[in-house]
Design a protein around this motif. Structure first.
Motif, short mmCIF file in Angstrom:
data_model
loop_
_atom_site.label_atom_id
_atom_site.label_comp_id
_atom_site.label_asym_id
_atom_site.label_seq_id
_atom_site.Cartn_x
_atom_site.Cartn_y
_atom_site.Cartn_z
N PRO A 156 5.10 10.35 -11.40
CA PRO A 156 3.70 10.55 -10.98
C PRO A 156 3.29 12.15 -11.26
CG PRO A 156 4.68 10.32 -9.01
CD PRO A 156 5.71 9.92 -10.18
N LEU A 203 4.05 0.22 -10.26
CA LEU A 203 2.84 0.34 -9.27
C LEU A 203 2.78 1.75 -9.20
CD1 LEU A 203 4.43 -2.25 -6.59
CD2 LEU A 203 2.11 -2.42 -7.65
N ASP A 204 3.72 2.76 -9.06
CA ASP A 204 3.33 4.06 -9.08
C ASP A 204 2.44 4.69 -10.18
OD1 ASP A 204 4.40 4.42 -6.66
OD2 ASP A 204 6.40 5.22 -7.30
N LYS A 207 -1.16 3.33 -9.87
CA LYS A 207 -2.08 4.21 -9.13
C LYS A 207 -2.39 5.55 -9.69
CE LYS A 207 0.37 2.11 -4.99
NZ LYS A 207 1.47 2.31 -3.97
N TRP A 208 -1.55 6.09 -10.27
CA TRP A 208 -1.92 7.25 -11.06
C TRP A 208 -2.97 7.23 -11.93
CZ3 TRP A 208 -1.43 8.65 -16.28
CH2 TRP A 208 -1.62 9.90 -16.42
N VAL A 210 -5.38 4.76 -11.91
CA VAL A 210 -6.53 4.76 -11.08
C VAL A 210 -7.10 5.84 -10.66
CG1 VAL A 210 -7.65 3.49 -9.35
CG2 VAL A 210 -5.99 2.35 -10.53
N ALA A 211 -6.35 6.62 -10.47
CA ALA A 211 -6.79 8.19 -9.87
C ALA A 211 -7.35 9.00 -11.21
CB ALA A 211 -5.47 8.92 -9.47
N GLN A 243 0.27 -7.50 -6.36
CA GLN A 243 0.28 -5.99 -5.88
C GLN A 243 -0.52 -5.03 -6.55
OE1 GLN A 243 4.60 -5.03 -4.58
NE2 GLN A 243 5.05 -6.94 -5.84
N LEU A 244 -0.43 -5.30 -8.12
CA LEU A 244 -1.27 -4.58 -8.60
C LEU A 244 -2.77 -4.92 -8.70
CD1 LEU A 244 0.90 -4.95 -12.23
CD2 LEU A 244 0.46 -2.79 -11.02
N ILE A 247 -4.34 -2.69 -5.45
CA ILE A 247 -4.40 -1.10 -5.53
C ILE A 247 -5.82 -0.69 -5.53
CG2 ILE A 247 -4.30 0.81 -6.96
CD1 ILE A 247 -1.80 -0.51 -8.20
N ASP A 248 -6.15 0.18 -4.53
CA ASP A 248 -7.57 0.33 -4.34
C ASP A 248 -8.08 1.07 -5.76
OD1 ASP A 248 -7.67 -0.58 -1.94
OD2 ASP A 248 -7.26 1.87 -1.15
N VAL A 250 -8.70 -0.67 -8.53
CA VAL A 250 -8.50 -1.58 -9.58
C VAL A 250 -9.41 -2.69 -9.57
CG1 VAL A 250 -6.92 -3.35 -10.82
CG2 VAL A 250 -5.87 -0.99 -9.90
#
Length: 475
Positions: A156, A203-204, A207-208, A210-211, A243-244, A247-248, A250
């Protein structure tokens, strides 16, 4: 025009997997002190991430390399064409200052330092990358770190991947390589054996992404239905998808590159019925005649494929489905072609890509003796393409009168709010994959925000595209 020192332009050709690889190269170059520019005219070095899939893609890659060389900049070839042909490409294309394979990706900044300084680099020597890892998936996982596999050393940090745009959709690599032995395909020889990325790493990175502003994540690989087999878990993807989607940030997860013969009931259920996952089936049918498919070393046929689509539509009646087909494969008869047309006419696909067969170096089919004349292949491509255009337009018309969720990807400048039919923006519904399928043109309604998911009502179709109106309210 003055050239910025230690500046580099990345030009990406080919598929979505190459786009991910380019963002890996961008991250590593940035970490190595190279400044990225969108304009090759402003760069000291132009890196062309080539495609080596079919003849047209190879030609486009070579033409792009030559055009970059014409600017007077230093030119470096990477990607599939460079990996596949290496020193042969370098010998035939002296305009390129370097031809680098996947082994050079980890230290790409240092290699560009060499190019900028005029230090000669040996051209990549191609190998059959299927031989670099063990045949057994379990042993392969233990050895993966010893082999350069683009996109499989993510952390990340922008030192490993740097997004090249701020689009609300981003590609996320599930795996690399392929263990199938389709007789027409050379990809495994230069992309290597199938290697899954660990779920935690996927998953990591999600999240990156999405950020960075991504709202839709498109999972890519050479064969997504094989995900997890080398991890000892054939249910890995169906477990990963929820799980994907959780993610907040998505809005939508999309899976691409599915093999029909490997689409297990659990995975079909997960794609069709998991909230937040697009009910979208990018199925690699390639043909529908059983004799042709067997010569391709593939499985299935018209009835099996239609039954698969029916099972998916029982779970998600409005799902999206697309495929590519090859016509003119060695030994293809008129009856085979008619069977393909029968399948396509019954399948109700939203998008169909039609390709004419041509020999690929190192493939089994290149040695087949029952080749079809090039002019006949071209005629068949035109015939099936015409049918495909008609069928996907009909499928789009079937969606008139339905309500859809649209991810807004571009917004038009504000105009007269009272104007009827004013184009507000363009986006894609759940049944439309980026770049390869149609789009939704949004008109009337209120203000749209790029990256928002909005409700829309389809009132017209234009070929494969839809036209819809929306009040602009977030979903």
């Amino acid at each position: 025009m003055p050239v910025s020192q230690r500046s580099v332009a990345l030009v990406t050709l080919g598929c979505a997997r190459n786009e991910v690889d380019s963002e890996e190269l961008a991250g590593r170059l940035g970490a190595g002190g190279w400044a990225l520019t969108d304009d090759p005219d402003d760069a000291e070095v132009v890196v062309v991430n080539t495609c080596g899939f079919i003849d047209a893609a190879k030609k486009d890659s070579i033409d792009t390399l030559l055009a970059a060389a014409d600017t007077g900049r230093k030119v470096v070839a990477v990607g599939c064409l460079a990996e596949r042909y290496g020193d042969q490409l370098a010998a035939s294309l002296p305009e390129a200052d370097a031809v680098l394979g996947f082994d050079s990706y980890a230290d790409i900044a240092a290699r560009l330092d060499d190019v900028a300084a005029g230090r000669p680099l040996p051209a990549h020597t191609p190998r059959d990358r299927r031989t670099l890892l063990p045949v057994a998936p379990a042993a392969r996982r233990a050895r993966t770190s010893d082999v350069a596999v683009p996109g499989h050393a993510w952390a990340p940090t922008a030192a490993v991947r740097s997004r090249l745009d701020d689009a609300p959709v981003a590609y996320l690599k599930l795996a690399s390589g392929c263990d199938r032995r389709c007789t027409f395909c050379a990809i495994p020889s230069f992309r290597g054996a199938f290697v899954s990325r660990p779920p935690a790493e996927v998953l990591d990175e999600a999240k990156w992404l999405v950020a960075t502003g991504a709202r839709e994540l498109v999972l890519v690989s050479e064969n997504s239905t094989s995900y997890g087999k080398d991890l000892g878990d054939l249910r890995a993807l169906e477990e990963l998808l929820p799980q994907l989607a959780d993610i907040d940030g998505v809005e939508r997860i999309r899976v691409s590159y599915l093999q029909p013969a490997e689409l297990r009931p659990g995975l079909l259920q997960a794609i069709a019925a998991t909230p937040g996952v697009a009910p979208y089936f990018d199925l690699s049918f390639q043909h529908a005649s059983t004799p042709v498919l067997r010569r391709m070393k593939r499985f299935g046929g018209t009835e099996a494929f239609l039954e698969l689509l029916a099972r998916a539509r029982d779970l998600a009646p409005d799902l999206g489905a697309r495929s590519n087909v090859i016509v003119g494969f060695p030994g293809e008869t008129e009856d085979d072609l008619a069977e393909l047309e029968r399948f396509l006419s019954a399948a109700r696909l939203d998008a169909i890509g039609v390709f004419g067969y041509s020999d690929e170096d190192g493939t089994e089919a290149a040695g087949f003796g029952d080749k079809i004349e090039a002019d006949v292949v071209a005629e068949r491509v035109e015939r099936v393409s015409s049918l495909a255009d008609e069928l996907v337009a009909q499928r789009a018309e079937e969606r008139i009168g339905t309500r859809i969720e649209v991810l807004v990807e571009s917004v038009e400048p504000a105009g007269d709010p009272a104007a009827v039919g004013q184009l507000l923006g363009v986006g894609r519904a759940a049944h439309q994959g980026p770049d390869v399928d149609g789009v939704v043109r949004l008109v009337d309604g209120g203000t749209l925000l790029r990256g928002a998911l909005v409700r829309a009502f389809v009132f017209a179709a234009d070929g494969v595209d839809l036209v819809a109106h929306t009040d602009g309210a977030p979903w």
